[in-house]
Design an enzyme around this catalytic site. Structure first.
Site, PDB file in Angstrom:
ATOM      1  N   HIS A   1     -18.636 -24.804   6.640  1.00  0.00           N
ATOM      2  CA  HIS A   1     -19.114 -23.741   7.526  1.00  0.00           C
ATOM      3  C   HIS A   1     -19.556 -24.287   8.883  1.00  0.00           C
ATOM      4  O   HIS A   1     -19.625 -23.553   9.865  1.00  0.00           O
ATOM      5  CB  HIS A   1     -20.238 -22.927   6.865  1.00  0.00           C
ATOM      6  CG  HIS A   1     -21.566 -23.565   6.834  1.00  0.00           C
ATOM      7  ND1 HIS A   1     -22.081 -24.186   5.709  1.00  0.00           N
ATOM      8  CD2 HIS A   1     -22.528 -23.693   7.784  1.00  0.00           C
ATOM      9  CE1 HIS A   1     -23.285 -24.655   5.969  1.00  0.00           C
ATOM     10  NE2 HIS A   1     -23.577 -24.374   7.225  1.00  0.00           N
TER      11      HIS A   1
ATOM     12  N   ASP B   1     -17.487 -25.343   0.253  1.00  0.00           N
ATOM     13  CA  ASP B   1     -18.079 -25.628   1.560  1.00  0.00           C
ATOM     14  C   ASP B   1     -18.089 -27.134   1.840  1.00  0.00           C
ATOM     15  O   ASP B   1     -19.133 -27.784   1.892  1.00  0.00           O
ATOM     16  CB  ASP B   1     -19.507 -25.065   1.595  1.00  0.00           C
ATOM     17  CG  ASP B   1     -20.086 -25.010   2.994  1.00  0.00           C
ATOM     18  OD1 ASP B   1     -19.308 -25.095   3.964  1.00  0.00           O
ATOM     19  OD2 ASP B   1     -21.325 -24.876   3.117  1.00  0.00           O
TER      20      ASP B   1
ATOM     21  N   SER C   1     -27.594 -28.264   7.948  1.00  0.00           N
ATOM     22  CA  SER C   1     -26.325 -28.037   7.255  1.00  0.00           C
ATOM     23  C   SER C   1     -25.369 -29.203   7.429  1.00  0.00           C
ATOM     24  O   SER C   1     -25.301 -29.816   8.491  1.00  0.00           O
ATOM     25  CB  SER C   1     -25.641 -26.786   7.780  1.00  0.00           C
ATOM     26  OG  SER C   1     -26.239 -25.639   7.274  1.00  0.00           O
TER      27      SER C   1
END
Length: 259
Positions: A71, A119, A214
């Protein structure tokens, strides 16, 4: 609120909160409840930058490749991304590397709440990283290896600590959470997809990854076990953070690393 640890507004049902985080329900993350850290202790940690500004974390896995969350690179071009390695500071020091190729998992997708599946992505660098005490690859969990509930893990990254933006690398230690428990917690949002693990102080909270973290590493005993992916709020007692499970994607990663 939910985080894709990237700032992403989530469209939720009428009784659900909007979601953000660098992780999909995390917007671009932060380490909450952590401490200052030095890159010599975590030399695999990198800052993935978009047009020179920190966006996500990542981990060096060999001299030519970094692994991060898919992402983080969704819809980005290689020429827009650089990798800063070998520095404890978010925007200075170390070495900056151009990216020549972005390898996204072919089955990456998100559900209606922006929760991601598969992901994981690889960044191929233009020039090899020269290893020293500030830049080193990290060993991966093997295919099928279990991250047992209760095992302590370490997460690292840069970002808002809850008291403002930190330019210094942060670290915090959190326990792995039982997958069935975590799946039940997130059931109203579709549950936790296959290939993900959870970590945090369930029922207590206070320590977590968040916006801007992230793509960064979750390690167990010095090996890469997870990639910071998504979660609900930062440091919530009721919602553990969710991480892409390296043991689920080990063979995919190895398959896509080219000499």
């Amino acid at each position: 609120m939910f985080l894709l640890l990237l700032t992403i507004a989530l469209v939720a049902a009428a009784n659900a909160s909007s979601v953000t985080r660098e992780r999909p329900m995390f917007p671009a993350g932060r380490i909450v409840g952590g401490n200052d850290a030095e890159i010599t202790t975590y030399p695999y940690q990198i800052s993935m930058q978009l047009f020179g500004e920190h966006l996500c974390g990542g981990s060096i896995i060999d001299e030519n490749y970094v692994v991060t969350a898919c992402h983080c690179v969704d819809d980005l071009l290689p020429r827009d991304i650089t990798v800063r390695a070998g520095s404890s500071k978010i925007g200075q020091g170390g070495s900056v590397h151009e990216v020549t190729k972005v390898i996204r998992h072919e089955n990456y997708n998100t559900n209606i709440y922006s929760i991601p599946s598969n992901d994981v992505a690889l960044l191929k660098l233009n020039e090899p990283i020269h290893f020293d005490d500030t830049r080193q690859p990290i060993d991966l969990f093997k295919q099928g290896e279990v991250s047992a509930p209760g095992n302590m893990s370490v997460i690292t990254g840069w970002g808002d600590t809850g008291k403002g933006i930190s330019t210094q690398l942060q670290t915090v230690t959190i326990p792995i959470v039982d997958k069935n428990l975590c799946n039940n917690v997130y059931k109203r949002y579709g549950g936790v997809p296959a290939g993900e693990i959870c970590a945090g102080y369930y029922g207590i909270g206070g320590k977590d990854a968040c916006i801007g973290d992230s793509g960064g590493p979750l390690t167990i005993n010095g090996r890469l076990a997870g990639i910071i992916s998504w979660g609900f709020e930062c440091g919530s007692a009721d919602y553990p953070g969710v991480y892409t499970e390296i043991a689920y994607y080990h063979d995919w990663i190895k398959k896509h690393i080219q000499p």
